[in-house]
Design a protein around this motif. Structure first.
Motif, PDB file in Angstrom:
ATOM      1  N   VAL A  20       1.053  -1.451   0.164  1.00  0.00           N
ATOM      2  CA  VAL A  20       0.348  -0.019   0.124  1.00  0.00           C
ATOM      3  C   VAL A  20       0.829   1.445   0.170  1.00  0.00           C
ATOM      4  O   VAL A  20       1.898   1.310   0.511  1.00  0.00           O
ATOM      5  CB  VAL A  20      -1.241  -0.061   1.889  1.00  0.00           C
ATOM      6  CG1 VAL A  20      -0.048  -0.125   2.848  1.00  0.00           C
ATOM      7  CG2 VAL A  20      -1.945   0.867   1.162  1.00  0.00           C
ATOM      8  N   THR A  21       0.190   2.723  -0.495  1.00  0.00           N
ATOM      9  CA  THR A  21       1.194   3.905  -0.799  1.00  0.00           C
ATOM     10  C   THR A  21       0.217   4.744  -0.665  1.00  0.00           C
ATOM     11  O   THR A  21      -0.819   4.349  -1.099  1.00  0.00           O
ATOM     12  CB  THR A  21       2.226   3.409  -1.681  1.00  0.00           C
ATOM     13  OG1 THR A  21       2.705   5.115  -2.201  1.00  0.00           O
ATOM     14  CG2 THR A  21       1.453   3.494  -3.040  1.00  0.00           C
ATOM     15  N   TYR A  22       0.687   6.432  -0.494  1.00  0.00           N
ATOM     16  CA  TYR A  22      -0.156   7.091  -0.940  1.00  0.00           C
ATOM     17  C   TYR A  22      -0.614   7.298  -2.516  1.00  0.00           C
ATOM     18  O   TYR A  22       0.164   7.254  -3.213  1.00  0.00           O
ATOM     19  CB  TYR A  22       0.268   8.506  -0.095  1.00  0.00           C
ATOM     20  CG  TYR A  22       0.133   8.175   1.188  1.00  0.00           C
ATOM     21  CD1 TYR A  22      -1.277   8.412   2.033  1.00  0.00           C
ATOM     22  CD2 TYR A  22       1.057   7.921   2.074  1.00  0.00           C
ATOM     23  CE1 TYR A  22      -1.343   8.549   3.327  1.00  0.00           C
ATOM     24  CE2 TYR A  22       0.784   7.485   3.808  1.00  0.00           C
ATOM     25  CZ  TYR A  22      -0.307   8.201   4.266  1.00  0.00           C
ATOM     26  OH  TYR A  22      -0.980   8.136   5.654  1.00  0.00           O
ATOM     27  N   LEU A  23      -1.286   8.360  -3.147  1.00  0.00           N
ATOM     28  CA  LEU A  23      -1.511   8.609  -4.040  1.00  0.00           C
ATOM     29  C   LEU A  23      -0.138   9.580  -4.512  1.00  0.00           C
ATOM     30  O   LEU A  23       0.685  10.513  -3.624  1.00  0.00           O
ATOM     31  CB  LEU A  23      -2.970   9.297  -4.113  1.00  0.00           C
ATOM     32  CG  LEU A  23      -4.032   8.483  -3.710  1.00  0.00           C
ATOM     33  CD1 LEU A  23      -5.559  10.022  -3.628  1.00  0.00           C
ATOM     34  CD2 LEU A  23      -4.417   7.635  -4.510  1.00  0.00           C
ATOM     35  N   PRO A  24       0.627   9.571  -5.291  1.00  0.00           N
ATOM     36  CA  PRO A  24       1.311  10.117  -5.840  1.00  0.00           C
ATOM     37  C   PRO A  24       1.456  12.134  -5.285  1.00  0.00           C
ATOM     38  O   PRO A  24       2.445  11.895  -5.227  1.00  0.00           O
ATOM     39  CB  PRO A  24       1.653  10.375  -7.549  1.00  0.00           C
ATOM     40  CG  PRO A  24       0.383   8.995  -7.523  1.00  0.00           C
ATOM     41  CD  PRO A  24      -0.598   8.855  -6.765  1.00  0.00           C
ATOM     42  N   GLU A  25       0.664  12.388  -5.682  1.00  0.00           N
ATOM     43  CA  GLU A  25       0.527  13.617  -5.181  1.00  0.00           C
ATOM     44  C   GLU A  25       0.126  14.145  -3.697  1.00  0.00           C
ATOM     45  O   GLU A  25       0.693  14.875  -3.017  1.00  0.00           O
ATOM     46  CB  GLU A  25      -0.361  14.733  -6.318  1.00  0.00           C
ATOM     47  CG  GLU A  25      -0.599  14.930  -7.358  1.00  0.00           C
ATOM     48  CD  GLU A  25      -1.034  16.148  -8.235  1.00  0.00           C
ATOM     49  OE1 GLU A  25      -2.044  16.056  -7.741  1.00  0.00           O
ATOM     50  OE2 GLU A  25      -0.307  16.530  -8.987  1.00  0.00           O
ATOM     51  N   ALA A  27       1.611  11.620  -0.695  1.00  0.00           N
ATOM     52  CA  ALA A  27       3.300  11.428  -0.040  1.00  0.00           C
ATOM     53  C   ALA A  27       3.845  10.238  -0.852  1.00  0.00           C
ATOM     54  O   ALA A  27       2.895   9.926  -1.800  1.00  0.00           O
ATOM     55  CB  ALA A  27       2.343  10.807   1.505  1.00  0.00           C
ATOM     56  N   THR A  28       4.609  10.174  -0.491  1.00  0.00           N
ATOM     57  CA  THR A  28       5.691   9.226  -1.042  1.00  0.00           C
ATOM     58  C   THR A  28       6.031   8.145   0.065  1.00  0.00           C
ATOM     59  O   THR A  28       6.722   6.609  -0.687  1.00  0.00           O
ATOM     60  CB  THR A  28       7.083   9.896  -1.775  1.00  0.00           C
ATOM     61  OG1 THR A  28       7.596   9.717  -0.660  1.00  0.00           O
ATOM     62  CG2 THR A  28       6.971  10.595  -2.676  1.00  0.00           C
ATOM     63  N   ALA A  53      10.239   4.521  -3.014  1.00  0.00           N
ATOM     64  CA  ALA A  53       9.538   4.229  -1.788  1.00  0.00           C
ATOM     65  C   ALA A  53      10.124   4.889  -0.381  1.00  0.00           C
ATOM     66  O   ALA A  53      11.405   4.292   0.045  1.00  0.00           O
ATOM     67  CB  ALA A  53       9.407   2.691  -2.118  1.00  0.00           C
ATOM     68  N   ASP A  54       9.653   5.441  -0.018  1.00  0.00           N
ATOM     69  CA  ASP A  54       9.902   5.680   1.420  1.00  0.00           C
ATOM     70  C   ASP A  54       9.072   5.630   2.307  1.00  0.00           C
ATOM     71  O   ASP A  54       8.507   4.992   2.595  1.00  0.00           O
ATOM     72  CB  ASP A  54       9.149   7.840   2.101  1.00  0.00           C
ATOM     73  CG  ASP A  54       9.661   7.843   2.666  1.00  0.00           C
ATOM     74  OD1 ASP A  54      10.428   7.561   4.225  1.00  0.00           O
ATOM     75  OD2 ASP A  54       9.999   9.252   2.851  1.00  0.00           O
TER      76      ASP A  54
END
Length: 219
Positions: A20-25, A27-28, A53-54
């Motif tokens: 899972v990750t945030y939407l690009p605009e 957060a990373t 990938a942070d």
């Protein structure tokens, strides 16, 4: 961080399999359910090739073909409620910052570099600022929001406005805002930022644990 993505920030998340990750605009920040190879394959597919990938403070180790980008030692601090008893006055001169303030917010972030701030980062939570003669000179806001907690982040002050107590007022205003919701404030800070650590301790924060922030690039 994963808890935020799976709960109060679920509407700002992208998912694939065990990643899972945030939407690009927004957060990373990214997270994997576990450190099994399949989870990292899912994250690589979600992000795409040669993307950043942070992993924040996760200690999960990616496969060898993931390129290390940065490593930063830091600490997590939580508010324990023994700071100065002036939260009622903390809001003096403090204004709410919304979508119309994003250009000013990003300009201040670019000049002070407290951490990443993207065009939609302000959607993570409430952001507050202080303006002098119409110019935004200080800001702070809410970022990660695991159940029962809210992270204070993006605390910064323009060089020409430092020494006036702006950061303290903003942090205390956020503490009041967060605790009024029945939640507990916390924050993260780099170990090298000794001035900020001293300020946060004076405001009632105490170190919970030391962490290592890491970022990687997908194969």
């Amino acid at each position: 961080m994963g808890e935020s993505l799976r709960s109060r920030h679920a509407h700002l998340a992208r998912r694939y399999g065990r990643a899972v990750t945030y939407l690009p605009e927004v957060a990373t920040f990214s997270a994997v359910v576990d450190s099994e190879p399949q989870a990292w394959d899912d994250l690589a597919r979600l992000l795409g090739p040669s993307e950043f990938a942070d992993m924040f403070s996760s200690d999960a180790t990616p496969p060898a073909d993931w390129e290390p980008v940065f490593t930063l030692e830091g600490r997590q601090m939580i508010w324990v409620g023994d700071g100065p008893d002036d939260r009622d006055r903390a809001g003096v001169g403090v204004v709410e910052l919304g979508a119309d303030s994003v250009p000013d917010m990003r300009a201040l972030i670019a000049s002070t570099r407290p951490g990443p701030f993207w065009p939609r980062t302000h959607e993570l939570g409430g952001y507050l600022g202080i303006r002098e003669h119409g110019t935004l000179v200080a800001m702070a806001g809410e970022r990660l929001r695991p159940p029962g907690w809210t992270e204070i982040s993006a605390v910064c002050t323009a060089r020409e406005a430092r020494g006036r107590g702006h950061a303290a007022r903003l942090v205390l205003a956020l503490v009041a805002q967060i605790t009024a919701r029945g939640e507990r404030p916390f924050l993260h800070v780099a170990e090298t930022n000794t001035g900020a650590i001293a300020l946060y301790e004076r405001l009632g924060f105490r170190t919970r644990k030391h962490v290592t922030f890491r970022g990687f690039r997908t194969p």
